[in-house]
Design an enzyme around this catalytic site. Sequence first.
Site, PDB file in Angstrom:
ATOM      1  N   LYS A   1       0.835  -1.209   0.000  1.00  0.00           N
ATOM      2  CA  LYS A   1       0.000   0.000   0.000  1.00  0.00           C
ATOM      3  C   LYS A   1       0.873   1.264   0.000  1.00  0.00           C
ATOM      4  O   LYS A   1       2.081   1.207   0.252  1.00  0.00           O
ATOM      5  CB  LYS A   1      -0.930  -0.033   1.216  1.00  0.00           C
ATOM      6  CG  LYS A   1      -1.971  -1.171   1.165  1.00  0.00           C
ATOM      7  CD  LYS A   1      -2.933  -1.078   2.345  1.00  0.00           C
ATOM      8  CE  LYS A   1      -4.034  -2.139   2.241  1.00  0.00           C
ATOM      9  NZ  LYS A   1      -5.019  -2.022   3.341  1.00  0.00           N
TER      10      LYS A   1
ATOM     11  N   HIS B   1      -2.185  -5.311   1.331  1.00  0.00           N
ATOM     12  CA  HIS B   1      -3.489  -5.919   1.062  1.00  0.00           C
ATOM     13  C   HIS B   1      -3.297  -7.384   0.706  1.00  0.00           C
ATOM     14  O   HIS B   1      -2.312  -7.743   0.068  1.00  0.00           O
ATOM     15  CB  HIS B   1      -4.165  -5.201  -0.125  1.00  0.00           C
ATOM     16  CG  HIS B   1      -5.351  -5.965  -0.661  1.00  0.00           C
ATOM     17  ND1 HIS B   1      -6.608  -5.860  -0.108  1.00  0.00           N
ATOM     18  CD2 HIS B   1      -5.454  -6.872  -1.673  1.00  0.00           C
ATOM     19  CE1 HIS B   1      -7.443  -6.668  -0.767  1.00  0.00           C
ATOM     20  NE2 HIS B   1      -6.766  -7.291  -1.714  1.00  0.00           N
TER      21      HIS B   1
HETATM   22  N1  UDP Z   1     -10.024  -0.615   7.133  1.00  0.00           N
HETATM   23  C1  UDP Z   1     -10.083   0.503   7.951  1.00  0.00           C
HETATM   24  N2  UDP Z   1     -10.897   0.460   9.066  1.00  0.00           N
HETATM   25  C2  UDP Z   1     -11.623  -0.640   9.382  1.00  0.00           C
HETATM   26  C3  UDP Z   1     -11.552  -1.763   8.562  1.00  0.00           C
HETATM   27  C4  UDP Z   1     -10.751  -1.727   7.437  1.00  0.00           C
HETATM   28  O1  UDP Z   1      -9.438   1.510   7.682  1.00  0.00           O
HETATM   29  O2  UDP Z   1     -12.332  -0.626  10.407  1.00  0.00           O
HETATM   30  C5  UDP Z   1      -9.173  -0.570   5.931  1.00  0.00           C
HETATM   31  C6  UDP Z   1      -7.832  -1.285   6.123  1.00  0.00           C
HETATM   32  O3  UDP Z   1      -6.849  -0.596   5.345  1.00  0.00           O
HETATM   33  C7  UDP Z   1      -8.123  -2.662   5.549  1.00  0.00           C
HETATM   34  C8  UDP Z   1      -9.045  -2.312   4.372  1.00  0.00           C
HETATM   35  O4  UDP Z   1      -9.832  -1.223   4.859  1.00  0.00           O
HETATM   36  O5  UDP Z   1      -6.930  -3.330   5.148  1.00  0.00           O
HETATM   37  C9  UDP Z   1      -9.951  -3.420   3.915  1.00  0.00           C
HETATM   38  O6  UDP Z   1     -10.668  -3.915   5.019  1.00  0.00           O
HETATM   39  P1  UDP Z   1     -10.805  -5.486   5.258  1.00  0.00           P
HETATM   40  O7  UDP Z   1     -11.803  -5.691   6.342  1.00  0.00           O
HETATM   41  O8  UDP Z   1     -11.052  -6.167   3.960  1.00  0.00           O
HETATM   42  O9  UDP Z   1      -9.361  -5.902   5.854  1.00  0.00           O
HETATM   43  P2  UDP Z   1      -8.175  -6.756   5.210  1.00  0.00           P
HETATM   44  O10 UDP Z   1      -8.795  -7.815   4.344  1.00  0.00           O
HETATM   45  O11 UDP Z   1      -7.309  -5.800   4.437  1.00  0.00           O
HETATM   46  O12 UDP Z   1      -7.447  -7.331   6.395  1.00  0.00           O
HETATM   47 MG    MG Z   2     -10.162  -7.623   2.818  1.00  0.00          MG
END
Ligand code: UDP
Ligand code: MG
Length: 141
Positions: free
Chosen positions: A10, A116
């Site tokens: 990222k 990610h």
């Molecule tokens: N994110 C955030 N706040 C939250 C949840 C997610 O800023 O409460 C952001 C974070 O950068 C995360 C991305 O949104 O990596 C995608 O969320 P996801 O739940 O898919 O998490 P990941 O799969 O990346 O662990």
């Molecule tokens: Mg995710």
Amino acid sequence: MGNVTLGILKPDCVRKNIQGKVITKIQDAGFKILAMKQIRMTKQQAEGFYAVHKGRPFYEELTKFMSSGPCVPMVLQKDDAVAAFRKTIGATDPKDADPGTVRKEFADSKGENIVHGSDSDENAKVEIAYFFTNSSLIANQ
Ligand code: UDP
Ligand code: MG
């Protein structure tokens, strides 16, 4: 289960200039890099990539962050790649991430969490196609 997943270093990772350290960790975990490039997403492209999160409270901040500077999408290969990569990167919030994971070692916050990883084989396929053509992947075999 599939053997490929999409990872993205990222914009915080690129800004901190630690792409090499993170890539080393990914390679040490047994992943092969099938394709990789550095790009800068527009806000609209970031919104498209994270369309599954549309409507969530963090969507605006997330898509602003993901378009705030260059990032490095990569196609990663390993047996059971999706689960293995999520184990390598750790929980979304670095506070909850296991010791030794990428996010635990390098991430500052739940939002700016360095990397990610796709969350299912189905999504991995869609996400890989968002950044890479079939022919570019075949050329890298
Ligand atoms: N994110 C955030 N706040 C939250 C949840 C997610 O800023 O409460 C952001 C974070 O950068 C995360 C991305 O949104 O990596 C995608 O969320 P996801 O739940 O898919 O998490 P990941 O799969 O990346 O662990
Ligand atoms: Mg995710």
